[in-house]
Every structure is written in structure tokens, then in C-alpha cells.
Motif scaffolding. Structure first.
Motif, PDB file in Angstrom:
ATOM      1  N   LEU A   1     -57.604 -35.952  65.511  1.00 42.23           N
ATOM      2  CA  LEU A   1     -57.162 -37.178  64.864  1.00 42.23           C
ATOM      3  C   LEU A   1     -56.010 -36.793  63.952  1.00 42.23           C
ATOM      4  CD1 LEU A   1     -58.069 -40.150  64.882  1.00 42.23           C
ATOM      5  CD2 LEU A   1     -59.484 -39.662  62.900  1.00 42.23           C
ATOM      6  N   LYS A   2     -54.809 -36.795  64.483  1.00 41.89           N
ATOM      7  CA  LYS A   2     -53.651 -36.265  63.775  1.00 41.89           C
ATOM      8  C   LYS A   2     -53.413 -37.005  62.463  1.00 41.89           C
ATOM      9  CE  LYS A   2     -48.920 -34.751  64.519  1.00 41.89           C
ATOM     10  NZ  LYS A   2     -47.755 -34.746  65.442  1.00 41.89           N
ATOM     11  N   GLY A   3     -53.211 -36.238  61.397  1.00 39.78           N
ATOM     12  CA  GLY A   3     -52.978 -36.820  60.090  1.00 39.78           C
ATOM     13  C   GLY A   3     -54.250 -37.158  59.337  1.00 39.78           C
ATOM     14  N   TRP A   4     -55.396 -36.783  59.887  1.00 37.21           N
ATOM     15  CA  TRP A   4     -56.684 -37.045  59.252  1.00 37.21           C
ATOM     16  C   TRP A   4     -57.457 -35.741  59.099  1.00 37.21           C
ATOM     17  CZ3 TRP A   4     -59.053 -42.101  58.402  1.00 37.21           C
ATOM     18  CH2 TRP A   4     -58.195 -43.167  58.702  1.00 37.21           C
ATOM     19  N   PHE A   5     -58.261 -35.651  58.036  1.00 34.29           N
ATOM     20  CA  PHE A   5     -59.247 -34.575  57.910  1.00 34.29           C
ATOM     21  C   PHE A   5     -60.582 -35.111  58.405  1.00 34.29           C
ATOM     22  CE2 PHE A   5     -62.912 -32.954  55.616  1.00 34.29           C
ATOM     23  CZ  PHE A   5     -62.810 -31.597  55.850  1.00 34.29           C
ATOM     24  N   THR A   6     -61.247 -34.349  59.271  1.00 34.11           N
ATOM     25  CA  THR A   6     -62.549 -34.761  59.793  1.00 34.11           C
ATOM     26  C   THR A   6     -63.591 -33.699  59.479  1.00 34.11           C
ATOM     27  OG1 THR A   6     -61.567 -36.067  61.571  1.00 34.11           O
ATOM     28  CG2 THR A   6     -63.869 -35.417  61.839  1.00 34.11           C
ATOM     29  N   GLU A   7     -64.658 -34.129  58.836  1.00 32.51           N
ATOM     30  CA  GLU A   7     -65.746 -33.222  58.448  1.00 32.51           C
ATOM     31  C   GLU A   7     -66.848 -33.251  59.500  1.00 32.51           C
ATOM     32  OE1 GLU A   7     -67.993 -32.747  54.314  1.00 32.51           O
ATOM     33  OE2 GLU A   7     -68.728 -34.452  55.458  1.00 32.51           O
TER      34      GLU A   7
ATOM     35  N   LEU B   1     -61.030 -38.677  56.574  1.00 33.93           N
ATOM     36  CA  LEU B   1     -60.167 -39.203  55.518  1.00 33.93           C
ATOM     37  C   LEU B   1     -58.709 -38.998  55.932  1.00 33.93           C
ATOM     38  CD1 LEU B   1     -61.881 -37.811  52.283  1.00 33.93           C
ATOM     39  CD2 LEU B   1     -61.828 -40.199  53.014  1.00 33.93           C
ATOM     40  N   LYS B   2     -57.881 -40.002  55.690  1.00 34.87           N
ATOM     41  CA  LYS B   2     -56.466 -39.899  56.017  1.00 34.87           C
ATOM     42  C   LYS B   2     -55.777 -38.985  54.999  1.00 34.87           C
ATOM     43  CE  LYS B   2     -52.666 -42.786  57.619  1.00 34.87           C
ATOM     44  NZ  LYS B   2     -51.557 -42.011  57.063  1.00 34.87           N
TER      45      LYS B   2
ATOM     46  N   PHE C   1     -64.761 -15.322  50.611  1.00 33.01           N
ATOM     47  CA  PHE C   1     -66.023 -16.011  50.854  1.00 33.01           C
ATOM     48  C   PHE C   1     -65.896 -17.209  51.791  1.00 33.01           C
ATOM     49  CE2 PHE C   1     -66.353 -14.191  46.548  1.00 33.01           C
ATOM     50  CZ  PHE C   1     -67.468 -13.382  46.727  1.00 33.01           C
ATOM     51  N   GLN C   2     -64.754 -17.938  51.741  1.00 29.78           N
ATOM     52  CA  GLN C   2     -64.719 -19.228  52.417  1.00 29.78           C
ATOM     53  C   GLN C   2     -63.289 -19.744  52.589  1.00 29.78           C
ATOM     54  OE1 GLN C   2     -67.155 -21.595  49.742  1.00 29.78           O
ATOM     55  NE2 GLN C   2     -66.160 -20.644  47.999  1.00 29.78           N
ATOM     56  N   HIS C   3     -63.180 -20.776  53.414  1.00 29.93           N
ATOM     57  CA  HIS C   3     -61.917 -21.459  53.669  1.00 29.93           C
ATOM     58  C   HIS C   3     -61.772 -22.590  52.644  1.00 29.93           C
ATOM     59  CE1 HIS C   3     -59.322 -23.981  56.686  1.00 29.93           C
ATOM     60  NE2 HIS C   3     -58.588 -23.444  55.733  1.00 29.93           N
ATOM     61  N   ILE C   4     -60.687 -22.564  51.879  1.00 30.43           N
ATOM     62  CA  ILE C   4     -60.467 -23.531  50.797  1.00 30.43           C
ATOM     63  C   ILE C   4     -59.299 -24.443  51.162  1.00 30.43           C
ATOM     64  CG2 ILE C   4     -59.951 -23.824  48.346  1.00 30.43           C
ATOM     65  CD1 ILE C   4     -60.886 -20.858  47.988  1.00 30.43           C
ATOM     66  N   GLN C   5     -59.541 -25.729  51.134  1.00 26.66           N
ATOM     67  CA  GLN C   5     -58.476 -26.698  51.361  1.00 26.66           C
ATOM     68  C   GLN C   5     -58.494 -27.750  50.252  1.00 26.66           C
ATOM     69  OE1 GLN C   5     -59.761 -27.790  55.436  1.00 26.66           O
ATOM     70  NE2 GLN C   5     -57.675 -27.316  56.071  1.00 26.66           N
ATOM     71  N   ILE C   6     -57.314 -28.130  49.786  1.00 18.91           N
ATOM     72  CA  ILE C   6     -57.156 -29.258  48.875  1.00 18.91           C
ATOM     73  C   ILE C   6     -56.051 -30.137  49.443  1.00 18.91           C
ATOM     74  CG2 ILE C   6     -56.521 -30.015  46.555  1.00 18.91           C
ATOM     75  CD1 ILE C   6     -57.638 -27.407  45.460  1.00 18.91           C
ATOM     76  N   PHE C   7     -56.318 -31.419  49.559  1.00 16.94           N
ATOM     77  CA  PHE C   7     -55.286 -32.324  50.054  1.00 16.94           C
ATOM     78  C   PHE C   7     -55.320 -33.640  49.291  1.00 16.94           C
ATOM     79  CE2 PHE C   7     -58.969 -33.066  52.845  1.00 16.94           C
ATOM     80  CZ  PHE C   7     -59.070 -34.454  52.873  1.00 16.94           C
ATOM     81  N   GLN C   8     -54.178 -34.307  49.315  1.00 17.30           N
ATOM     82  CA  GLN C   8     -54.062 -35.645  48.760  1.00 17.30           C
ATOM     83  C   GLN C   8     -54.402 -36.631  49.863  1.00 17.30           C
ATOM     84  OE1 GLN C   8     -53.011 -36.588  45.445  1.00 17.30           O
ATOM     85  NE2 GLN C   8     -53.775 -38.577  46.130  1.00 17.30           N
ATOM     86  N   SER C   9     -55.452 -37.422  49.649  1.00 17.49           N
ATOM     87  CA  SER C   9     -55.840 -38.411  50.651  1.00 17.49           C
ATOM     88  C   SER C   9     -55.169 -39.742  50.339  1.00 17.49           C
ATOM     89  CB  SER C   9     -57.361 -38.587  50.660  1.00 17.49           C
ATOM     90  OG  SER C   9     -57.805 -39.192  49.460  1.00 17.49           O
ATOM     91  N   SER C  10     -55.221 -40.651  51.293  1.00 18.43           N
ATOM     92  CA  SER C  10     -54.547 -41.938  51.101  1.00 18.43           C
ATOM     93  C   SER C  10     -55.327 -42.862  50.176  1.00 18.43           C
ATOM     94  CB  SER C  10     -54.324 -42.620  52.450  1.00 18.43           C
ATOM     95  OG  SER C  10     -55.565 -42.886  53.080  1.00 18.43           O
ATOM     96  N   ASN C  11     -56.663 -42.746  50.159  1.00 16.40           N
ATOM     97  CA  ASN C  11     -57.480 -43.703  49.412  1.00 16.40           C
ATOM     98  C   ASN C  11     -58.440 -43.083  48.400  1.00 16.40           C
ATOM     99  OD1 ASN C  11     -56.635 -45.123  51.949  1.00 16.40           O
ATOM    100  ND2 ASN C  11     -57.686 -46.826  50.956  1.00 16.40           N
ATOM    101  N   TYR C  12     -58.697 -41.796  48.496  1.00 12.56           N
ATOM    102  CA  TYR C  12     -59.718 -41.168  47.661  1.00 12.56           C
ATOM    103  C   TYR C  12     -59.164 -40.121  46.704  1.00 12.56           C
ATOM    104  CZ  TYR C  12     -63.594 -43.491  49.985  1.00 12.56           C
ATOM    105  OH  TYR C  12     -64.481 -44.445  50.430  1.00 12.56           O
ATOM    106  N   GLY C  13     -57.870 -40.124  46.480  1.00 12.17           N
ATOM    107  CA  GLY C  13     -57.287 -39.145  45.578  1.00 12.17           C
ATOM    108  C   GLY C  13     -57.298 -37.754  46.185  1.00 12.17           C
TER     109      GLY C  13
END
Length: 300
Positions: free
Chosen positions: A5-11, A23-24, A36-48
């Protein structure tokens, strides 16, 4: 980011099979790996801003207060004098931020295994990372279970803000996450040994819709160790099934988690800047659906 789903993060996760949540994404702020782990931070369209660890959402700015405030103030406001608090995990800084608000807390000790998560949130999500500027806070880097074995300190309240015990490795299957030791049954025994008289602990307690068997097992074990054990939950839309719970235990047989010792009126809630927690929400958090209340009643 998910390629289906291009442009979206899917859990997706083996801990909640057969479902996914998306989330977009407006902008990726950080994509890195610690030891220890894979760390990602992103700006979403609706949830900050959003933090994910090994592909699992840890918080979004829009709804994080429902988790951070509840895991903090459910135990603190059930204790008559929560002066010294230990936080195990909590690398995003949210619990430390909330602890700074409580007028009775004098000292906070925090043990977080992954310093890269701490630094990432301080840099990219100051709305939570500001918690590490709490002047009452002493921060240690290391495994929380090991810290409990080695420290001589005693605490009025211990809060375990842990990620999930199992993570997804894609085609390689699953593995224990860095928080796996915090879900072992003997971990609760270790915590009890570090509580001051009348001490209380509160642990992230997973979802009643997805992890009922794990919750029942942990609650049954806690009842063999503590005279008072209870389970509460909060509504967080971006967590799996929109709900996450807390296991609360007290060494004081007179503790009643369902009736807070400290009750803040509306003006105090506003002064403290709380978005979710209040005395009515505290009491309501222990009112469970019939299927879960029945199982917990019989857990032993």
C-alpha cells in the motif's frame, strides 16, 4: 514502509494474526536499527508523529495520552504516598512526562534497554521526549529484569511500560523482542522484592480481544504472589483492537484499585494538562466485558 500500500504504513504481527492496521505516511523522519530493534518515526496524515518498533506501533501523538496517562495515574493515584517510582521501559518518554506532573512524586528512576529509542524521541518527538528533561528523573540504560536483580533500591510504585514480547521477522518467522523478559512470570516476583511496604506495580497488560490467555496466565500467577491483583483497560485507537490493558498488583491487602486514593477535580485535571485521565475514567477502567470479567474471576 509497507510496499503493498504505497505511501502507507501497515502494521502486522504474529501477536494479532489475520488483521492489519494502516496509517497514511506524509514523511519518514527516521528509519534505523539499533542492536535490539528496527526503529521508525514518521509523520502521519491524521495521527501526528508515530513511533514503531519492529513494525509495531508504540504511540501516535493523537491518542498517546490514553495510554501514557492511564499506565501512570492508575497506580499512582491508588497509592497514598507514591514518592519514589521506578519505570521499566518507557523509552519514548511519555511515562516520565506524566510522572513530572504528579505532586507527590519526589524521585523517578527509569531503566530503558535501548538508548537509541530515547535519543530518537528526544530529537523527533519532543511532545513525548520532553519527559527525559524531568529533573526528578535518573535514567539507566540496560535490561529492566537485570536491573531489578542488581539494584538495592526500593520503590513505592513500579511501572513497566513494555513493548510486545514477540516480534515479526518477516520471512524468517518470529523472535522474542527486547521486552520478552518483562512478560516472564518470575518478573513479577522480582518486582515485588523491590517494592517498599505497601508498594504497587502496574504493567502493560496486552489486549483482552487478542491475548486473553496470556492475561489470564499472568493474573493467576500474580494472585499467588500478591494479596491484591486487578486488571484495567483503556481505549487507544491505534493499538491492535483499539484497546490495551494493565495488570495492577499491590502488597497492601487493603488496596482497592477501583477507588482512587487521590481524586483530582476538574480544575486540577485541567491544571495538570491531562487529556484522558480523570477519577471517573479511573473507576470505569475496571469495568470489563462479561467474557473477560468471568475469566479473570476464575483465574487461579
Amino acid at each position: 514502509m509497507d510496499q503493498d500500500l504505497k505511501g502507507w504504513f501497515t502494521e502486522r504481527s504474529p501477536m494479532w494474526p489475520g488483521q492489519a492496521f494502516s496509517l497514511k505516511v506524509d514523511k519518514v523522519l527516521l528509519d534505523t536499527r539499533s542492536k535490539f530493534q528496527h526503529i521508525q518515526i514518521f509523520q502521519s496524515s491524521n495521527y501526528g508523529k508515530v513511533l514503531t518498533l519492529d513494525g509495531a506501533i508504540q504511540f501516535t501523538e493523537r491518542d498517546e495520552a490514553s495510554y501514557q496517562e492511564m499506565i501512570t495515574f492508575l497506580p499512582l493515584n491508588s497509592h497514598p504516598a507514591p514518592k519514589k517510582v521506578l519505570v521499566v521501559g518507557g523509552g519514548d518518554g511519555g511515562v516520565a512526562r506524566e510522572l513530572a506532573k504528579h505532586p507527590l512524586v519526589e524521585q523517578v528512576v527509569q531503566c530503558e534497554i535501548d538508548e537509541k529509542v530515547v535519543e530518537a524521541c528526544k530529537e523527533h518527538v519532543p511532545s513525548l521526549g520532553q519527559g527525559f528533561s524531568n529533573p526528578k528523573l535518573t535514567l539507566y540504560t540496560g535490561d529492566g529484569a537485570e536491573f531489578l536483580q542488581t539494584t538495592d533500591q526500593k520503590f513505592d510504585v513500579i511501572i513497566t511500560d513494555a513493548s510486545d514480547p514477540v516480534v515479526n521477522e518477516g520471512e524468517e518467522g518470529t523472535k522474542d523482542g527486547p521486552a520478552a523478559s518483562l512478560f516472564n512470570e518470575d518478573y513479577y516476583t522480582r518486582m515485588k522484592a523491590k517494592l517498599a511496604p505497601g508498594g504497587i506495580l502496574c504493567c502493560q497488560g496486552e489486549s483482552i480481544w487478542l491475548h486473553a490467555d496470556l492475561i489470564i496466565r499472568l493474573v493467576a500467577n500474580c494472585r499467588r504472589t500478591f494479596p491484591v491483583v486487578d486488571y484495567a483497560y483503556t481505549c487507544t485507537p491505534t493499538y491492535p483492537s483499539g484497546q490495551i490493558g494493565f495488570i495492577l498488583c499491590s502488597t497492601n491487602p487493603n488496596t482497592n484499585f477501583r477507588e482512587p486514593v487521590t481524586v483530582w477535580d476538574e480544575s486540577e485535571v485541567e491544571r495538570l494538562g491531562l487529556k484522558y485521565y480523570n477519577a471517573a475514567i479511573h473507576r470505569a477502567a475496571f469495568v470489563l466485558p462479561t467474557f473477560m470479567s468471568t475469566r479473570l474471576k476464575n483465574a487461579k
